[in-house]
Design a protein around this motif. Structure first.
Motif, PDB file in Angstrom:
ATOM      1  N   VAL B 695      51.854  45.081  47.839  1.00  0.00           N
ATOM      2  CA  VAL B 695      51.305  43.758  48.213  1.00  0.00           C
ATOM      3  C   VAL B 695      49.870  43.623  47.710  1.00  0.00           C
ATOM      4  N   ARG B 696      49.095  44.672  47.901  1.00  0.00           N
ATOM      5  CA  ARG B 696      47.697  44.631  47.434  1.00  0.00           C
ATOM      6  C   ARG B 696      47.619  44.444  45.914  1.00  0.00           C
ATOM      7  N   TRP B 698      49.907  43.159  43.962  1.00  0.00           N
ATOM      8  CA  TRP B 698      50.355  41.795  43.637  1.00  0.00           C
ATOM      9  C   TRP B 698      49.221  40.804  43.891  1.00  0.00           C
ATOM     10  N   SER B 699      48.555  40.957  45.039  1.00  0.00           N
ATOM     11  CA  SER B 699      47.480  40.019  45.379  1.00  0.00           C
ATOM     12  C   SER B 699      46.361  40.092  44.354  1.00  0.00           C
ATOM     13  N   PHE B 700      46.093  41.276  43.866  1.00  0.00           N
ATOM     14  CA  PHE B 700      44.958  41.437  42.978  1.00  0.00           C
ATOM     15  C   PHE B 700      45.263  40.930  41.570  1.00  0.00           C
ATOM     16  N   ILE B 701      46.392  41.358  41.020  1.00  0.00           N
ATOM     17  CA  ILE B 701      46.624  40.979  39.621  1.00  0.00           C
ATOM     18  C   ILE B 701      47.768  39.985  39.413  1.00  0.00           C
ATOM     19  N   PRO B 703      48.739  36.816  40.725  1.00  0.00           N
ATOM     20  CA  PRO B 703      48.430  35.418  40.409  1.00  0.00           C
ATOM     21  C   PRO B 703      47.656  35.264  39.100  1.00  0.00           C
ATOM     22  N   ALA B 704      46.735  36.203  38.837  1.00  0.00           N
ATOM     23  CA  ALA B 704      45.949  36.128  37.600  1.00  0.00           C
ATOM     24  C   ALA B 704      46.866  36.261  36.387  1.00  0.00           C
ATOM     25  N   VAL B 707      48.686  33.050  35.663  1.00  0.00           N
ATOM     26  CA  VAL B 707      47.837  32.052  34.996  1.00  0.00           C
ATOM     27  C   VAL B 707      47.723  32.374  33.504  1.00  0.00           C
ATOM     28  N   ILE B 708      47.594  33.662  33.190  1.00  0.00           N
ATOM     29  CA  ILE B 708      47.496  34.055  31.776  1.00  0.00           C
ATOM     30  C   ILE B 708      48.771  33.631  31.035  1.00  0.00           C
ATOM     31  N   ALA B 710      50.805  31.213  31.929  1.00  0.00           N
ATOM     32  CA  ALA B 710      50.810  29.752  31.842  1.00  0.00           C
ATOM     33  C   ALA B 710      49.920  29.281  30.700  1.00  0.00           C
ATOM     34  N   GLY B 711      48.761  29.892  30.555  1.00  0.00           N
ATOM     35  CA  GLY B 711      47.824  29.543  29.486  1.00  0.00           C
ATOM     36  C   GLY B 711      48.435  29.797  28.128  1.00  0.00           C
ATOM     37  N   VAL B 714      51.015  27.091  27.353  1.00  0.00           N
ATOM     38  CA  VAL B 714      50.345  25.840  26.953  1.00  0.00           C
ATOM     39  C   VAL B 714      49.867  25.951  25.506  1.00  0.00           C
TER      40      VAL B 714
END
Lengths: 244, 721
Positions: B695-696, B698-701, B703-704, B707-708, B710-711, B714
């Protein structure tokens, strides 16, 4: 209003087309993720996301300048500002459009932290009222920070200079004022009053109240007047370019 | 606005001028630029002034709303009720923050400064919620406060002042007497027929009456007069001096008042002339002696100064509560309770100000103090210094309770049976210590006698309330009861069942003995009850005494509500163990390996304490005899901070839970641990270390990374377009 929204939409779109938006988002999520895993997610402890929100300003101080640095500075540099001025847009509409565009992106940034709230909800049951007030505080704090960024962006043609000036101002309000306040010697004339004023100027105590779940009109007024003041100053800067 | 109005005058719309080259000059002249600049500067000043005004108004007249579900950052509804009571009684109460307000000095200074700020906020909240509770502010610092306290106790000073005044009168009278006597002894010395030795005696007495005694009187009189005209006299010291001088004079005169005794003590023949003189003056001497003794008695009868005690307690890290009749100093340790911390770390403090201030307020508006009687089979000291419950007894006294001790066992059986309990029945709380505490095991042989149980039954029947400290019992002790467990039937009537045949243990790995089942259970889960809820963050321990690996005494035991409660009763679990696999209940006396035996052992979570009510009678049963003993309450460790050695308690939750239970039993629920308050937030579920790491991570890396990605998507899409 539609003209303001058009400017805002264009600004938001351009932000998402640039890599800056993704860099900013990644930086923000890494920092908040670190806060979450170190201070919030402790099995057996209370499901309380307060530390994550209370320390958010520390990363936003460095992120907001990235969002706002190009808003007007880039327009000056590319010369598009003259086009904007000759368009039917009033100065205030340009400023508000730019401001709302940046705020739109800022909202996306802070909304990304919802993922941590959801993680918390999966393993505990946090009190939702402080979470709601925290986002309210982040929004108000962000509006002031973005307004400061817009102001410095209006002052210079160089994006880096605008970003640096915004950063220095935000660090001063977010961190330094708090330290300076402690250094005021009691022997000084009106030391208590000086300390009160410095304490009021600091961002952290105002945000801390929202993060705790306490809504105080004093904190709302602080952020709103700060936003209005810097938007007004931006207007003055933009308008003064006509006769300077 | 002005700038907006001037918009038409801006360069684009400015009157066109022809330059020297004949071209239209669109530039702004210096004068115009100056005008625009001045206009803008004035506008900025006006807007700045408006912003400052708005902010000042928002600070001056702010509205604050605590939106947390439990209202953690505002006074609890219970405190508001108490304040309504203060307002109803129209008693003006002042709160004085004595914490340093200025610049913090050093690291420990910062802690004090922050604590002071918290106290200040609390005072603000109290004065915001009551018309009669106010902050006492003085611009002249501590001296003004001391004067204020002394002025409140000025009634106390009048007996001292009167005594000083009386001494000045008495001194004149005595001095006159001494002068007359000195003359008399002088005449006596000159009488013919006296031996040289007798003459010497007469002259010595004359010199005493003429010199040393009047000098002493004059000195004391001077001090008394000085005290009378001083603003802050040290009356206890002055009164002692007055008393000593009166005593000294009386003993000198009484020596002369008895010529025979004088003759014997000095071994000098006084002769007929001196003896006749002394005998003739005896009545006069006795009169003066009586006067001096009466005066001394009067001084001794003066009550000690309460103001002095209060001033002594005023430390720079305390809060003073000043009521119309009473004053109470709340020291820092009662306002901030330390939480457990490891060696080398500074302690974390839990703010307990609201509870402490409420207790002080209650003492001022409520004259009645609930009596608490510690009842045990052991007649030895339980609550005084050195007793196993002295610490909690002291805390109860600070919380406005009167604490006593009683045992049905006489201290000396030869002197007859024990006396009656100091208090019982309605409005009284008994703390029943079921098994003798450590060091008093000799009383185990006497067993839990029926007299104790019958007295407790009688107390409850008379409307009294009780808190039971129960424990697991070794097999041989259980056998001696022949199936009739003490208090079992009594507690069953209130819907409470306790199982002393089981000991609650926790498996711990030790370096010497490998896995050991220890009778020590640290609790972090409190069901949602009025007593246990506020302990959300405080470490609480239920423990027995370890004798050897897998051998222990007074281990915690299971206390639970009956499956079918008797009619008209309510029983709720207030503390229970966590659901971990390392905690279980095993038969008392079991000495086998530290492993959960599915057939015989009780699985966790196990209830450890229960609150019950039947009619107006309330009972709390805690499954641990040592729960509130000094052994647990004083368990702590040193820490070094700012170059100073401090002490932090490991289990502050024990005392808090005990006092909360007492408030509930006393029907003073409005005082139950109001601060730190409970939040509705539940704890994050316990999980395995691998799951936690996942969990830790996952929380740390997580979501980041999203986003990478997703970027990148795009970027690819835009490239294709």
């Amino acid at each position: 209003m539609s003209r303001i929204m058009a400017v805002a939409g264009r600004e938001l779109k351009s932000l998402f087309y640039s890599p800056v938006a993704y860099i900013v988002l990644v930086l923000y999520l890494l920092f908040v993720g670190l806060l979450f895993s170190m201070l919030v997610f402790i099995p057996g402890e209370l499901a309380n996301p307060q530390p994550m929100f209370a320390w958010n300003h520390l990363i936003l101080i460095f992120i907001v300048p990235f969002i706002t640095m190009s808003l007007l500075a880039e327009e000056y540099r590319s010369g598009r500002i003259e086009v904007l001025r000759t368009s039917p847009l009033a100065e205030m509409e340009i400023i508000l459009g730019k401001f709302l565009g940046a705020m739109g992106f800022y909202c996306v940034v802070i909304a990304s932290s919802v993922v941590f709230v959801l993680t918390l909800m999966a393993f505990g049951r946090p009190d939702f009222h402080p979470i709601f007030t925290s986002y309210m505080g982040l929004l108000l704090m962000g509006s002031m920070m973005v307004a400061i960024g817009v102001f410095f962006s209006a002052l210079s043609e160089h994006q880096i200079l605008a970003a640096m000036s915004t950063c220095v101002t935000l660090v001063t309000l977010g961190i330094l004022v708090g330290f300076v306040r402690q250094l005021v010697p009691t022997s000084w004339f009106a030391a208590t009053q000086i300390r009160h004023v410095l304490g009021y100027m600091a961002i952290e105590p105002h945000m801390a109240n929202f993060a705790r779940g306490v809504v105080d009109t004093q904190n709302i007024v602080y952020f709103l007047t700060g936003t209005c003041l810097f938007l007004f100053l931006t207007y003055v800067v933009l308008e003064s370019r006509r006769w300077r | 606005m002005a700038a907006a109005e001037n918009k038409d005058d801006l360069p684009t719309a400015a009157p066109k001028k022809r330059g020297l080259d004949g071209q239209i000059d669109v530039s702004v002249s210096g004068r115009q630029r100056w005008l625009y600049g001045a206009n803008t500067a004035i506008l900025i000043i006006i807007v700045l002034a408006m912003v400052v005004c708005l902010d000042w108004l928002s600070v001056r007249f702010n509205y604050r709303k605590d939106l947390t579900t439990g209202g953690i950052y505002s006074l609890s509804p219970r405190t508001k009720k108490l304040l309504a009571l203060v307002d109803h009684q129209k008693k003006r109460i002042y709160l004085v923050n004595l914490y340093p307000q200025g610049q913090p000095q050093g690291r420990s200074g910062i802690t004090e400064f922050l604590q002071g700020r918290k106290v200040q906020q609390l005072i603000k909240e109290y004065s915001r919620n009551s018309s009669y509770v106010r902050e006492f502010k003085t611009t002249h610092g501590r001296k003004a406060l001391e004067e204020q306290i002394r002025s409140r106790f000025k009634g106390e000073f009048s007996p001292y002042k009167a005594a000083a005044r009386q001494f000045t009168r008495l001194a004149l009278q005595i001095k006159k007497f001494l002068a007359a006597e000195a003359a008399g002894w002088g005449r006596l010395a000159q009488q013919p027929g006296l031996t040289a030795q007798q003459q010497q005696v007469a002259l010595s007495v004359q010199s005493v009456f003429n010199g040393s005694l009047p000098r002493e009187i004059a000195r004391t009189r001077r001090h008394a007069q000085k005290a009378m005209h001083s603003t802050l006299p040290d009356w206890p010291r002055v009164s002692k001096e007055l008393s000593d001088t009166a005593n000294m004079l009386a003993s000198n005169l009484s020596a002369l008042g008895k010529p025979d005794a004088l003759e014997q003590s000095t071994n000098i023949q006084l002769g007929p002339a001196i003896t006749a003189y002394l005998k003739g003056r005896t009545a006069a001497y006795h009169k003066e002696i009586a006067l001096l003794r009466a005066y001394r008695q009067k001084i001794t009868a003066i009550k000690p100064l309460r103001a002095g005690a209060i001033l002594h307690e005023l430390t720079p890290d305390s809060l003073l509560v000043m009521g119309p009749e009473k004053l109470k100093v709340l020291p820092g340790y009662s306002l901030f309770k330390p939480r457990s911390a490891s060696l080398g770390q500074g302690p974390e403090y839990v703010f307990n100000g609201e509870q402490a201030v409420n207790s002080a307020l209650l003492g001022m508006i409520q004259k009645h103090r609930t009596k608490v009687v510690f009842v045990s089979i052991s007649p030895t000291n339980l609550i005084s210094t050195g007793g196993p419950f002295s610490r909690i007894a002291a805390q109860l006294k600070r919380s406005n309770f009167k604490v006593f001790q009683w045992s049905p066992t006489p201290v000396n059986p030869q002197q007859g049976p024990a006396g009656p309990p100091p208090a019982m029945g309605k409005g009284v709380i008994w703390v029943v210590v079921e098994l003798p505490p450590p060091g008093q095991e000799s009383y185990l042989a006497g067993m839990i006698n029926e007299q104790l149980e019958s007295k407790v039954r009688q107390h409850l029947a008379q409307g009294g309330n009780a808190l039971f400290l129960l424990g697991s019992m070794p097999e041989q002790l259980l056998m001696s009861f022949q199936g009739k467990l003490p208090f079992k039937g009594l507690l069953g009537g209130y819907g409470v069942r306790f199982r002393p045949t089981y000991s609650i243990v926790q498996r711990t790995q030790t370096s010497r003995h490998g896995y050991v089942a220890m009778p020590e259970v640290q609790v972090s889960t409190f069901p949602n009850t009025i007593i246990g809820r506020p302990l959300e963050s405080l470490a609480t321990l239920f423990a027995g005494q370890m004798m050897a690996p897998n051998q222990y005494l007074l281990a915690p035991t299971v206390v639970e509500p009956l499956a079918h409660l008797p009619k008209g009763t309510m029983a709720k679990v207030i503390v229970q163990t966590s659901a971990g696999v390392d905690t279980w209940g095993q038969p008392s006396g079991y000495t086998g390996p530290a492993v959960f035996q599915p057939g015989t052992d009780l699985p966790a979570p196990l209830p450890l304490a229960v609150m019950a009510q039947k009619g107006t009678t309330r009972v709390v049963a805690i499954g641990n005899v040592l729960f509130a003993s000094n052994q647990i309450l004083e368990s702590g460790q040193p820490y070094v901070t700012g170059g100073q050695l401090g002490w932090v308690y490991n289990y502050p939750g024990n005392a808090e839970l005990f006092v909360n239970a007492m408030y509930w039993l006393a029907h003073d629920s409005h005082l139950i641990a109001v601060s730190p308050r409970a939040t509705v937030a539940l704890r994050i579920a316990r999980m395995g270390s691998s799951e936690e790491t996942m969990v830790r991570l996952w929380s740390f890396i997580g979501p980041a990374c999203l986003v990478i990605v997703a970027g990148f998507v795009v970027f690819l899409v835009r490239r294709r377009v």
